[in-house]
Design a protein around this motif. Sequence first.
Motif, mmCIF file in Angstrom:
data_model
loop_
_atom_site.group_PDB
_atom_site.id
_atom_site.type_symbol
_atom_site.label_atom_id
_atom_site.label_comp_id
_atom_site.label_asym_id
_atom_site.label_seq_id
_atom_site.Cartn_x
_atom_site.Cartn_y
_atom_site.Cartn_z
ATOM 1 N N GLN A 12 26.980 39.783 33.105
ATOM 2 C CA GLN A 12 26.662 38.446 32.402
ATOM 3 C C GLN A 12 27.004 38.761 30.826
ATOM 4 O O GLN A 12 27.663 38.028 30.147
ATOM 5 N N GLU A 13 26.449 39.756 30.593
ATOM 6 C CA GLU A 13 26.352 40.098 28.954
ATOM 7 C C GLU A 13 27.928 40.647 28.735
ATOM 8 O O GLU A 13 28.444 40.327 27.592
ATOM 9 N N LEU A 14 28.630 41.318 29.629
ATOM 10 C CA LEU A 14 29.768 41.936 29.113
ATOM 11 C C LEU A 14 30.991 40.842 29.379
ATOM 12 O O LEU A 14 32.046 41.111 28.459
ATOM 13 N N ILE A 15 31.025 39.883 29.907
ATOM 14 C CA ILE A 15 32.088 39.033 30.403
ATOM 15 C C ILE A 15 32.203 38.162 28.833
ATOM 16 O O ILE A 15 31.170 37.906 28.181
ATOM 17 N N GLN A 16 33.395 38.427 28.507
ATOM 18 C CA GLN A 16 33.418 37.624 27.040
ATOM 19 C C GLN A 16 34.204 36.191 27.439
ATOM 20 O O GLN A 16 35.315 36.226 27.728
ATOM 21 N N VAL A 17 33.153 35.270 27.653
ATOM 22 C CA VAL A 17 33.693 33.930 27.998
ATOM 23 C C VAL A 17 34.754 33.537 26.894
ATOM 24 O O VAL A 17 34.289 33.283 25.833
ATOM 25 N N GLU A 18 35.954 33.044 27.485
ATOM 26 C CA GLU A 18 36.756 32.417 26.591
ATOM 27 C C GLU A 18 37.066 30.823 27.158
ATOM 28 O O GLU A 18 37.769 30.728 28.271
ATOM 29 N N LEU A 45 42.391 34.374 32.513
ATOM 30 C CA LEU A 45 42.100 35.123 33.792
ATOM 31 C C LEU A 45 40.778 36.124 33.497
ATOM 32 O O LEU A 45 41.516 37.460 32.707
ATOM 33 N N THR A 46 40.012 36.536 34.257
ATOM 34 C CA THR A 46 39.277 37.756 34.606
ATOM 35 C C THR A 46 39.034 38.258 35.732
ATOM 36 O O THR A 46 38.874 37.124 36.739
ATOM 37 N N ALA A 47 39.234 39.371 36.144
ATOM 38 C CA ALA A 47 38.923 39.849 37.570
ATOM 39 C C ALA A 47 38.116 40.823 37.369
ATOM 40 O O ALA A 47 37.859 41.850 36.699
ATOM 41 N N ILE A 48 36.899 40.727 38.462
ATOM 42 C CA ILE A 48 35.893 41.676 38.621
ATOM 43 C C ILE A 48 36.203 42.202 39.861
ATOM 44 O O ILE A 48 36.242 41.742 40.997
ATOM 45 N N VAL A 49 36.306 43.824 40.034
ATOM 46 C CA VAL A 49 36.576 44.288 41.235
ATOM 47 C C VAL A 49 35.624 45.293 41.411
ATOM 48 O O VAL A 49 35.031 46.320 40.641
ATOM 49 N N ASN A 50 34.748 45.168 42.795
ATOM 50 C CA ASN A 50 33.883 46.199 43.185
ATOM 51 C C ASN A 50 34.259 46.453 44.491
ATOM 52 O O ASN A 50 33.332 45.973 45.454
ATOM 53 N N PRO A 51 35.046 47.228 44.981
ATOM 54 C CA PRO A 51 35.534 47.582 46.171
ATOM 55 C C PRO A 51 34.681 48.477 46.874
ATOM 56 O O PRO A 51 33.844 49.071 46.331
ATOM 57 N N SER A 52 35.054 48.662 48.358
ATOM 58 C CA SER A 52 34.171 49.430 49.047
ATOM 59 C C SER A 52 34.296 51.139 48.588
ATOM 60 O O SER A 52 35.439 51.311 47.734
ATOM 61 N N THR A 92 28.961 38.715 49.517
ATOM 62 C CA THR A 92 28.136 37.317 49.473
ATOM 63 C C THR A 92 28.482 36.591 48.277
ATOM 64 O O THR A 92 27.498 35.307 48.290
ATOM 65 N N GLY A 93 29.347 36.927 47.433
ATOM 66 C CA GLY A 93 29.423 36.114 46.334
ATOM 67 C C GLY A 93 28.388 36.283 45.128
ATOM 68 O O GLY A 93 28.596 35.523 44.287
ATOM 69 N N ALA A 94 27.791 37.398 45.066
ATOM 70 C CA ALA A 94 26.658 37.404 44.070
ATOM 71 C C ALA A 94 27.209 37.726 42.903
ATOM 72 O O ALA A 94 26.566 36.821 41.882
ATOM 73 N N ILE A 95 28.211 38.314 42.668
ATOM 74 C CA ILE A 95 28.560 38.684 41.041
ATOM 75 C C ILE A 95 29.229 37.262 40.371
ATOM 76 O O ILE A 95 28.752 36.696 39.711
ATOM 77 N N GLY A 96 29.937 36.512 41.367
ATOM 78 C CA GLY A 96 30.491 35.484 40.978
ATOM 79 C C GLY A 96 29.663 34.184 40.713
ATOM 80 O O GLY A 96 29.688 33.532 39.853
ATOM 81 N N LEU A 97 28.932 34.123 41.856
ATOM 82 C CA LEU A 97 27.636 33.253 41.648
ATOM 83 C C LEU A 97 26.715 33.228 40.266
ATOM 84 O O LEU A 97 26.340 32.359 39.802
#
Length: 451
Positions: free
Chosen positions: A333-339, A414-421, A351-356
């Motif tokens: 939440q802190e690192l995302i620089q919302v534009e 656009l911002t993408a967050i990736v936390n793959p297996s 389960t959507g935890a980061i996005g939610l």
Amino acid sequence: MSKLKRFTDSLPLLMALSSCLRHVCQNVGHPLRIKQVFSGLASDKVCGLTTKKNGHDKSWKTQHRKISSHLDPDLSWEESLSDMVTPLWRIGYEEQLKRKFVEQKNVLQKLASQLKELSKNQVEITQTPEELCCTLHPIVPSPIINGYRNKSTFSVNKGLDGDPKTVGYYLGRGRKRNIVCVRGHHLLNIPEKHKQVAQCYEEMIHQSPLNSCLMFYDGGHWREIIVRTNRESHTMAIITFHPQKLSQEELYVQKEAVKEYFTRGPGAECNLTSLYFQESSMTRCTHEQSPYQLLFGEPHIYEEILGLKFRISPDAFFQINTAGAEVLYRTVQELIQVEGNMVLFDICCGTGAIGLSVAHQVSRVFGIELVEQAINDAKWNASFNGISNCQFYSGKAEVILPQLLSSLEEERSLTAIVNPSRAGLRKKLSCSTGSSELQADQDTGLCFLQA
Ligand SMILES: C[S@@+](CC[C@H](N)C(=O)[O-])C[C@H]1O[C@@H](n2cnc3c(N)ncnc32)[C@H](O)[C@@H]1O
């Protein structure tokens, strides 16, 4: 070729190199900012199966000697297991954090120099005085140090005494077919509840006339047990069982026996909230390949993170350190620089935890996840928490992301967050929408790509 395109060409290397990043860092390079956030944990298993060569069982003594031969002879089996599962267990936590920081610094230095080399200086890399390609923040400590795991997987195999119904962790070298199963009672990261369920399971399979499944072609049945708990100590257990050639009636008898053991027998002391049974003849089966059969109790486990309630199905991923996950998501939440109009892609969203948890900061969230049960959880989680700007898609990110991107208006941020297996996104994940392009490859950390 745009600066962005040239930078993204280097991303596979960047992702590969950063696979061991377990920290918070920030790249202030423009126009693509890359940030890595992670607090990873040592693996539970060093595994592989089989003890048979040329069709004959080798004597357990010979095999035992072979396994010992590549371990430190001065260490006990328990110490060797601790070294595998929690490699920094011998030193204090403060010292662990310092070591991790230094390790990450080395990785970033290597990353910066290799990026430079690969791009033949065409990529604009903003370097810090320490020759890192981004600012390296201190490691964020976990609020819980011991017994933090909310999920443990216990395997079944021959123990130190040759008992084939030992429940624990594999030690040895799978490739050389030399493994031994060591109980994990002493492991610092495993909560007591998980150890209790593992012990009960071992007692239960000892009572069973059926063999354990040591090798997939050897005819045994009992396989691993997965234990999941939440902060309220609700406990879900999932038993994996090789059906071999048992009939439906015979399988029914086994399932009833398991249920009886954990509801009215000695296993009742575990106070399970739910017990699942999965018939599986492969290393790992999804729910679609072989359904998780609920023997009793609640179908889901629930957890609260940053004020949101999350439903978790047996097949769905959830960060294994709940308190640590809270810190991780707060950092996101802190690192995302919302534009203003930002659209966020939560790639491999579980389960959507980061996005939610960041949905209130952005205009829209698109979550993509391979496991269907996890996507159903994500949809339930959005709806239960009254979040309406998130959409979740089940399938391969490699397939879904390009489709989603092509349907978006170009001027969106656009911002993408990736936390793959752990294995990473093996196939190239590449997508383009007119002016912006995102590309990612092998990685085990968490990565933002902002275009
Ligand atoms: C480490 S988990 C991260 C989950 C979530 N982002 C979180 O932090 O809680 C990785 C997830 O990626 C999913 N996954 C793996 N390969 C995928 C792919 N090719 N496309 C979409 N999802 C994938 C897995 O099923 C798993 O749920």
